[in-house]
Design an enzyme around this catalytic site. Structure first.
Site, mmCIF file in Angstrom:
data_model
loop_
_atom_site.group_PDB
_atom_site.id
_atom_site.type_symbol
_atom_site.label_atom_id
_atom_site.label_comp_id
_atom_site.label_asym_id
_atom_site.label_seq_id
_atom_site.Cartn_x
_atom_site.Cartn_y
_atom_site.Cartn_z
ATOM 1 N N ASN A 25 0.971 -1.133 0.124
ATOM 2 C CA ASN A 25 0.268 0.023 0.091
ATOM 3 C C ASN A 25 0.824 1.171 -0.020
ATOM 4 O O ASN A 25 2.162 1.262 0.045
ATOM 5 C CB ASN A 25 -1.019 -0.015 1.055
ATOM 6 C CG ASN A 25 -0.172 -0.162 2.556
ATOM 7 O OD1 ASN A 25 0.362 0.714 2.875
ATOM 8 N ND2 ASN A 25 -0.392 -1.203 3.192
ATOM 9 N N ALA A 85 1.263 1.707 11.845
ATOM 10 C CA ALA A 85 1.485 0.686 10.256
ATOM 11 C C ALA A 85 0.394 0.566 9.648
ATOM 12 O O ALA A 85 -0.806 0.643 10.431
ATOM 13 C CB ALA A 85 2.296 -0.459 10.730
ATOM 14 N N ASP A 112 -4.449 -5.985 5.323
ATOM 15 C CA ASP A 112 -5.760 -6.754 6.037
ATOM 16 C C ASP A 112 -5.589 -8.430 5.705
ATOM 17 O O ASP A 112 -5.929 -8.896 6.251
ATOM 18 C CB ASP A 112 -6.724 -6.103 5.667
ATOM 19 C CG ASP A 112 -7.034 -4.928 6.318
ATOM 20 O OD1 ASP A 112 -6.703 -4.591 7.387
ATOM 21 O OD2 ASP A 112 -7.796 -4.125 5.612
ATOM 22 N N ASP A 154 -4.712 -8.968 13.543
ATOM 23 C CA ASP A 154 -4.968 -7.629 13.888
ATOM 24 C C ASP A 154 -4.094 -7.312 15.362
ATOM 25 O O ASP A 154 -4.347 -7.777 16.142
ATOM 26 C CB ASP A 154 -6.430 -7.278 14.235
ATOM 27 C CG ASP A 154 -6.192 -5.684 14.415
ATOM 28 O OD1 ASP A 154 -5.452 -5.125 15.111
ATOM 29 O OD2 ASP A 154 -7.470 -5.194 13.975
ATOM 30 N N LYS A 166 -14.103 1.762 16.078
ATOM 31 C CA LYS A 166 -12.760 0.959 16.116
ATOM 32 C C LYS A 166 -12.173 1.267 17.570
ATOM 33 O O LYS A 166 -11.624 0.251 18.008
ATOM 34 C CB LYS A 166 -11.631 1.614 15.204
ATOM 35 C CG LYS A 166 -10.854 0.824 14.395
ATOM 36 C CD LYS A 166 -10.260 1.553 13.383
ATOM 37 C CE LYS A 166 -10.842 1.413 12.035
ATOM 38 N NZ LYS A 166 -10.243 1.781 10.876
HETATM 39 O O1 C5P Z 1 -8.876 -2.114 11.477
HETATM 40 P P1 C5P Z 1 -7.980 -0.923 10.963
HETATM 41 O O2 C5P Z 1 -6.991 -1.714 9.759
HETATM 42 O O3 C5P Z 1 -8.841 -0.078 10.090
HETATM 43 O O4 C5P Z 1 -7.463 -0.239 12.026
HETATM 44 C C1 C5P Z 1 -6.245 0.446 12.017
HETATM 45 C C2 C5P Z 1 -5.479 0.471 13.142
HETATM 46 O O5 C5P Z 1 -5.143 -1.032 13.529
HETATM 47 C C3 C5P Z 1 -4.001 1.072 12.895
HETATM 48 O O6 C5P Z 1 -3.516 1.620 14.039
HETATM 49 C C4 C5P Z 1 -3.107 -0.223 12.422
HETATM 50 O O7 C5P Z 1 -1.572 -0.182 12.855
HETATM 51 C C5 C5P Z 1 -3.613 -1.274 13.233
HETATM 52 N N1 C5P Z 1 -3.589 -2.762 12.754
HETATM 53 C C6 C5P Z 1 -2.930 -3.419 13.294
HETATM 54 N N2 C5P Z 1 -2.873 -5.026 12.461
HETATM 55 C C7 C5P Z 1 -3.438 -4.979 11.400
HETATM 56 C C8 C5P Z 1 -4.639 -3.924 10.766
HETATM 57 C C9 C5P Z 1 -4.334 -2.956 11.442
HETATM 58 O O8 C5P Z 1 -2.056 -3.235 14.062
HETATM 59 N N3 C5P Z 1 -3.575 -6.243 11.098
#
Ligand code: C5P
Length: 406
Positions: A211, A276, A280, A307, A338
């Site tokens: 990304n 970061a 996903d 996550d 969130k």
């Molecule tokens: O759920 P989403 O990706 O929108 O959430 C964003 C937040 O979660 C950010 O702080 C990102 O660094 C963290 N994150 C994470 N591990 C993932 C996805 C998101 O730590 N696999």
């Protein structure tokens, strides 16, 4: 408050007195408090203790000569002077004190002191008659007028067998005194881990899913945390950024590697900041050989990544957690959702790809944030207006520190 010298560069000047052996212990105590230590020895000091001892203890080459071309080429007196946040002279002999007072620059230690804008702390150690002599006292007064800090000396039994004032302060007393010379940051001595940048999820040996995250926000937060005295670990995905000073940086490529690096060190952290842009999903079966082009459609199967932020927040004894949310619409609603879903303390939301904003967010030097937090029963929110990410990071950490200590 516990003595801390995290992120501080201390140049220890050792002079030729019997107390020079105590400086070996002092190097260790300064390092225990978090300082980076380099040692300059006068020629007299090398008669009492070898440079090798200090080299082994400090982990850095020891500097002894002003006129040695090789040593000057490696790190000369001007660079040493610039490097030091504090010059600590311990033990300081009557001779060195007199040389500093008269502005000499004909050996390395006096030249570095003269060339430096840093604080200078002087810990005298000498026979009590030498210490109380009017000329030494005049020299000390002169140095104090020039803003040098005099630490000690203590009274007690002396190497010469007489009792009196002139003993070097103990290592712990010197470390505590040095620590008090620095302004304490908002996060002094607090351990902060930050994730930054994108992750690359391999499809085959030459392709990946990635990304547009540049990592700039996370790196700016790491630098701001160092400014505030924190002990910073930065887990960085693939980015094109210079590693910040005084930060332990762990480089990773994939989300799974990032998760592993975070989990390995999370128990020591007080604060976890997830900037970061973790992918996903990752390809279910990354191919070991390059996928060959055919005329047919190609379907990639993807599987969700862990996550990391939620996993950290769900630990039995979690650190204070700050997450980021990059949204294209309904920023506040999604951010609050969130905050609850991930059960984190604070969230910083930014709107990406908005038609009014040309240069904000993911791959820019600038950003604007809406911050939301869950307090003890009472949450709150604040908007941080668009500005450079470096400045935004400072404002964000000020807000975070308030909530962390609340
Ligand atoms: O759920 P989403 O990706 O929108 O959430 C964003 C937040 O979660 C950010 O702080 C990102 O660094 C963290 N994150 C994470 N591990 C993932 C996805 C998101 O730590 N696999």
């Amino acid at each position: 408050m516990k003595a801390t010298l995290h992120n501080k560069n201390i140049l220890l000047g050792v002079c030729g007195g019997i107390a020079a052996y105590k400086s070996a212990e002092l190097v260790r105590r300064l390092q225990d408090a978090g300082a980076d230590v380099r040692v300059v020895m006068t020629s007299g000091a090398t008669e009492f203790i070898t440079p090798l001892t200090f080299q082994a203890l400090s982990g850095n080459p020891v500097h002894t000569d002003l006129l040695d071309t090789q040593a000057e080429a490696a790190m000369g007196h001007i660079e040493l002077a610039r490097w030091a946040d504090l010059i600590l002279i311990a033990p300081a002999t009557a001779n060195t004190i007199s040389r500093l007072a008269s502005g000499r620059a004909d050996d390395l230690l006096s030249a570095v002191c003269l060339a430096s804008h840093s604080k200078i702390a002087i810990a005298p150690a000498m026979n009590h008659v030498m210490w109380s002599s009017s000329v030494t006292q005049q020299n000390i007064n002169l140095l104090q007028q020039r803003k040098a800090v005099i630490l000690g000396p203590a009274s007690g039994m002396q190497a010469c067998g007489e009792k009196g004032e002139g003993r070097l302060l103990e290592a712990d007393e010197l470390v505590a005194a040095c620590s008090q010379l620095f302004k304490q940051g908002l996060l002094q001595g607090v351990s902060v881990m930050i994730t930054a940048g994108p992750t690359h999820e391999p499809i085959d040996p030459v392709r990946f899913i990635g990304n547009r995250s540049s990592g700039r926000m996370g790196f700016a937060i790491a630098e701001a945390a160092v400014e505030q005295g924190a002990i910073v670990t930065l887990v960085a995905g693939p980015v094109q950024l210079t590693p910040p000073l005084h930060v332990t940086q762990i480089n990773v490529e994939t989300a799974l590697q990032m998760q592993q690096a975070v989990m390995k060190h999370i128990a020591e952290q007080d604060i976890f900041i997830a900037t970061a842009a973790v992918a996903d999903y990752r390809p279910l079966d990354a191919q070991t050989q390059k996928i060959k082009k055919t005329g047919a459609d190609l379907t990639l199967s993807l599987t969700p990544n862990p996550d990391i932020l939620s996993e950290v927040a769900a630990l039995d004894n979690p650190p204070f957690t700050l997450g980021f949310a990059a949204e294209t619409q309904h920023v506040k609603d999604y951010a609050l959702q969130k905050l609850k879903q991930k059960n984190i303390h604070m969230i910083a939301a930014n709107q990406v790809a908005h038609e009014d904003q040309q240069d904000t967010g993911f791959n820019s030097e600038y950003n604007a944030l809406q911050i939301f937090w869950q307090g003890n029963g009472q949450g709150g929110e604040q908007t941080l207006e668009r500005c450079r990410k470096t400045e935004l990071a400072r404002q964000l950490l000020t807000l975070l520190a308030k909530q962390y200590y609340a």
